[in-house]
Write a protein that holds these residues in place. Structure first.
Motif, PDB file in Angstrom:
ATOM      1  N   LYS A  74       0.843  -1.203   0.000  1.00  0.00           N
ATOM      2  CA  LYS A  74       0.000   0.000   0.000  1.00  0.00           C
ATOM      3  C   LYS A  74       0.874   1.248   0.000  1.00  0.00           C
ATOM      4  CE  LYS A  74      -0.133   0.211   4.968  1.00  0.00           C
ATOM      5  NZ  LYS A  74      -0.887   0.313   6.161  1.00  0.00           N
ATOM      6  N   SER A  75       0.218   2.380  -0.203  1.00  0.00           N
ATOM      7  CA  SER A  75       0.847   3.678  -0.015  1.00  0.00           C
ATOM      8  C   SER A  75       0.146   4.356   1.148  1.00  0.00           C
ATOM      9  CB  SER A  75       0.694   4.549  -1.267  1.00  0.00           C
ATOM     10  OG  SER A  75       1.414   4.013  -2.328  1.00  0.00           O
ATOM     11  N   TYR A  76       0.911   5.021   1.971  1.00  0.00           N
ATOM     12  CA  TYR A  76       0.342   5.694   3.129  1.00  0.00           C
ATOM     13  C   TYR A  76       1.131   6.968   3.347  1.00  0.00           C
ATOM     14  CZ  TYR A  76      -1.370   6.377   7.901  1.00  0.00           C
ATOM     15  OH  TYR A  76      -1.940   6.887   9.035  1.00  0.00           O
ATOM     16  N   LEU A  77       0.465   8.103   3.262  1.00  0.00           N
ATOM     17  CA  LEU A  77       1.103   9.406   3.419  1.00  0.00           C
ATOM     18  C   LEU A  77       2.316   9.569   2.495  1.00  0.00           C
ATOM     19  CD1 LEU A  77       0.939   9.756   7.312  1.00  0.00           C
ATOM     20  CD2 LEU A  77      -0.566  10.810   5.627  1.00  0.00           C
ATOM     21  N   GLY A  78       2.174   9.091   1.268  1.00  0.00           N
ATOM     22  CA  GLY A  78       3.241   9.237   0.287  1.00  0.00           C
ATOM     23  C   GLY A  78       4.338   8.193   0.376  1.00  0.00           C
ATOM     24  N   LEU A  79       4.300   7.338   1.381  1.00  0.00           N
ATOM     25  CA  LEU A  79       5.291   6.279   1.507  1.00  0.00           C
ATOM     26  C   LEU A  79       4.763   5.002   0.871  1.00  0.00           C
ATOM     27  CD1 LEU A  79       6.305   6.866   5.230  1.00  0.00           C
ATOM     28  CD2 LEU A  79       7.559   7.581   3.189  1.00  0.00           C
ATOM     29  N   LYS A  80       5.652   4.214   0.321  1.00  0.00           N
ATOM     30  CA  LYS A  80       5.269   2.941  -0.302  1.00  0.00           C
ATOM     31  C   LYS A  80       5.672   1.807   0.626  1.00  0.00           C
ATOM     32  CE  LYS A  80       5.970   4.952  -4.789  1.00  0.00           C
ATOM     33  NZ  LYS A  80       6.898   5.106  -5.886  1.00  0.00           N
ATOM     34  N   PHE A  81       4.753   0.885   0.818  1.00  0.00           N
ATOM     35  CA  PHE A  81       5.012  -0.276   1.661  1.00  0.00           C
ATOM     36  C   PHE A  81       4.901  -1.539   0.814  1.00  0.00           C
ATOM     37  CE2 PHE A  81       3.588   3.043   4.468  1.00  0.00           C
ATOM     38  CZ  PHE A  81       4.450   2.940   5.549  1.00  0.00           C
ATOM     39  N   PHE A  82       5.802  -2.472   1.062  1.00  0.00           N
ATOM     40  CA  PHE A  82       5.835  -3.723   0.320  1.00  0.00           C
ATOM     41  C   PHE A  82       5.745  -4.896   1.286  1.00  0.00           C
ATOM     42  CE2 PHE A  82       7.974  -0.662  -2.318  1.00  0.00           C
ATOM     43  CZ  PHE A  82       7.558  -0.973  -3.604  1.00  0.00           C
ATOM     44  N   TYR A  83       5.208  -5.983   0.778  1.00  0.00           N
ATOM     45  CA  TYR A  83       5.318  -7.232   1.512  1.00  0.00           C
ATOM     46  C   TYR A  83       6.743  -7.730   1.353  1.00  0.00           C
ATOM     47  CZ  TYR A  83       0.274  -7.609   2.053  1.00  0.00           C
ATOM     48  OH  TYR A  83      -1.026  -7.389   2.412  1.00  0.00           O
ATOM     49  N   GLU A  84       7.206  -8.483   2.320  1.00  0.00           N
ATOM     50  CA  GLU A  84       8.525  -9.073   2.201  1.00  0.00           C
ATOM     51  C   GLU A  84       8.433 -10.565   2.473  1.00  0.00           C
ATOM     52  OE1 GLU A  84      10.314  -7.912   6.548  1.00  0.00           O
ATOM     53  OE2 GLU A  84      10.514  -6.441   4.940  1.00  0.00           O
ATOM     54  N   GLY A  85       9.274 -11.311   1.797  1.00  0.00           N
ATOM     55  CA  GLY A  85       9.274 -12.753   1.952  1.00  0.00           C
ATOM     56  C   GLY A  85      10.180 -13.404   0.925  1.00  0.00           C
ATOM     57  N   THR A  86      10.102 -14.709   0.858  1.00  0.00           N
ATOM     58  CA  THR A  86      10.986 -15.450  -0.027  1.00  0.00           C
ATOM     59  C   THR A  86      10.329 -15.735  -1.368  1.00  0.00           C
ATOM     60  OG1 THR A  86      10.232 -17.551   0.876  1.00  0.00           O
ATOM     61  CG2 THR A  86      12.181 -16.554   1.891  1.00  0.00           C
ATOM     62  N   TYR A  87      11.177 -15.979  -2.352  1.00  0.00           N
ATOM     63  CA  TYR A  87      10.703 -16.403  -3.666  1.00  0.00           C
ATOM     64  C   TYR A  87      11.682 -17.426  -4.228  1.00  0.00           C
ATOM     65  CZ  TYR A  87      14.114 -13.112  -5.633  1.00  0.00           C
ATOM     66  OH  TYR A  87      15.265 -12.448  -5.948  1.00  0.00           O
ATOM     67  N   ASN A  88      11.195 -18.214  -5.174  1.00  0.00           N
ATOM     68  CA  ASN A  88      11.996 -19.261  -5.798  1.00  0.00           C
ATOM     69  C   ASN A  88      11.929 -19.133  -7.314  1.00  0.00           C
ATOM     70  OD1 ASN A  88      12.566 -20.903  -3.321  1.00  0.00           O
ATOM     71  ND2 ASN A  88      10.340 -20.939  -3.304  1.00  0.00           N
ATOM     72  N   LEU A  89      13.088 -19.281  -7.950  1.00  0.00           N
ATOM     73  CA  LEU A  89      13.188 -19.276  -9.401  1.00  0.00           C
ATOM     74  C   LEU A  89      13.895 -20.566  -9.813  1.00  0.00           C
ATOM     75  CD1 LEU A  89      14.624 -15.658  -9.913  1.00  0.00           C
ATOM     76  CD2 LEU A  89      12.229 -16.343  -9.744  1.00  0.00           C
ATOM     77  N   LEU A  90      13.479 -21.140 -10.920  1.00  0.00           N
ATOM     78  CA  LEU A  90      14.123 -22.351 -11.422  1.00  0.00           C
ATOM     79  C   LEU A  90      14.299 -22.239 -12.931  1.00  0.00           C
ATOM     80  CD1 LEU A  90      15.184 -25.269 -11.105  1.00  0.00           C
ATOM     81  CD2 LEU A  90      12.799 -26.029 -11.391  1.00  0.00           C
ATOM     82  N   ILE A  91      15.534 -22.448 -13.365  1.00  0.00           N
ATOM     83  CA  ILE A  91      15.848 -22.485 -14.785  1.00  0.00           C
ATOM     84  C   ILE A  91      16.440 -23.858 -15.082  1.00  0.00           C
ATOM     85  CG2 ILE A  91      17.186 -21.469 -16.668  1.00  0.00           C
ATOM     86  CD1 ILE A  91      17.235 -18.845 -15.039  1.00  0.00           C
ATOM     87  N   GLU A  92      15.774 -24.598 -15.944  1.00  0.00           N
ATOM     88  CA  GLU A  92      16.257 -25.911 -16.356  1.00  0.00           C
ATOM     89  C   GLU A  92      16.980 -25.759 -17.693  1.00  0.00           C
ATOM     90  OE1 GLU A  92      13.248 -29.115 -15.531  1.00  0.00           O
ATOM     91  OE2 GLU A  92      12.038 -27.333 -15.073  1.00  0.00           O
ATOM     92  N   ILE A  93      18.065 -26.509 -17.865  1.00  0.00           N
ATOM     93  CA  ILE A  93      18.977 -26.286 -18.983  1.00  0.00           C
ATOM     94  C   ILE A  93      19.121 -27.542 -19.841  1.00  0.00           C
ATOM     95  CG2 ILE A  93      21.340 -25.626 -19.592  1.00  0.00           C
ATOM     96  CD1 ILE A  93      21.450 -24.364 -16.687  1.00  0.00           C
TER      97      ILE A  93
END
Length: 195
Positions: free
Chosen positions: A99-118
């Motif tokens: 969200k944005s609140y009083l001009g500030l931007k807030f983000f969720y934080e957490g983990t993510y996973n990426l997979l590239i197969e070759i």
């Protein structure tokens, strides 16, 4: 005169073929769907990206060397099976908008996973997956799945909510730019290697 036209036509076709053969394929990237998942333009949860004339070993080496362009400690986020796959498990505090609140931007934080197969001549770029995401409220922490956060970008009719018009492309661009850098096709991260 007719012979000259034929020669010019053949020359033009040959130039077009050479240009096409040397052109790097475009990475179309993932978009966020109304159910809160990242999907390829064809609706699949992966994208096949060609590396014409490259062996699995060459592609693997390229991706491994590019991990350091994205992450400060590549060895902490990357696991790999030589010449077969590269997986990333990382933490982010700026991909999923809260969200944005009083001009500030807030983000969720957490983990993510990426997979590239070759494989020789191509890679399979899998859609990202996310762990639980935590965001700050005025009084409490909120924990949600990424799919819930991303599906909240849309109304019940599947239209992008007006107050999310910048955040959907932002979330897509963040993930796609990581993939592009890993694949060595991100034009914004070109460096001069002539040192």
């Amino acid at each position: 005169k007719k012979d000259m036209k034929k020669i010019l036509s053949i020359l033009a076709i040959m130039i077009a073929v050479v240009v096409q053969a040397n052109a790097q394929a475009e990475f179309t990237g993932f978009t966020i769907t109304t159910d809160g998942y990242y999907r390829a333009p064809d609706g699949k949860d992966y994208i096949i990206y060609p590396f014409e004339g490259k062996s699995a070993n060459e592609i693997y080496s390229l991706i491994c060397s590019n991990v350091a362009k994205v992450y400060y400690s590549p060895q902490r986020v990357m696991s790999a099976v030589e010449n077969t796959s590269v997986a990333i498990h990382a933490f982010a505090d700026d991909i999923l908008y809260q969200k944005s609140y009083l001009g500030l931007k807030f983000f969720y934080e957490g983990t993510y996973n990426l997979l590239i197969e070759i494989k020789d001549g191509r890679v399979k770029v899998n859609a990202p997956s996310f762990g639980m995401q935590t965001g700050q409220s005025e009084t409490i922490n909120r924990t949600k799945t990424a799919e819930k956060i991303l599906s909240d970008f849309f109304d019940k009719k599947g239209r992008l909510k007006e107050n999310r018009t910048i955040w959907k492309p932002y979330a897509e661009q963040r993930i796609n730019s990581i993939y592009k850098t890993l694949l060595g096709i991100d034009s914004t991260n070109k460096t001069d290697n002539d040192w």
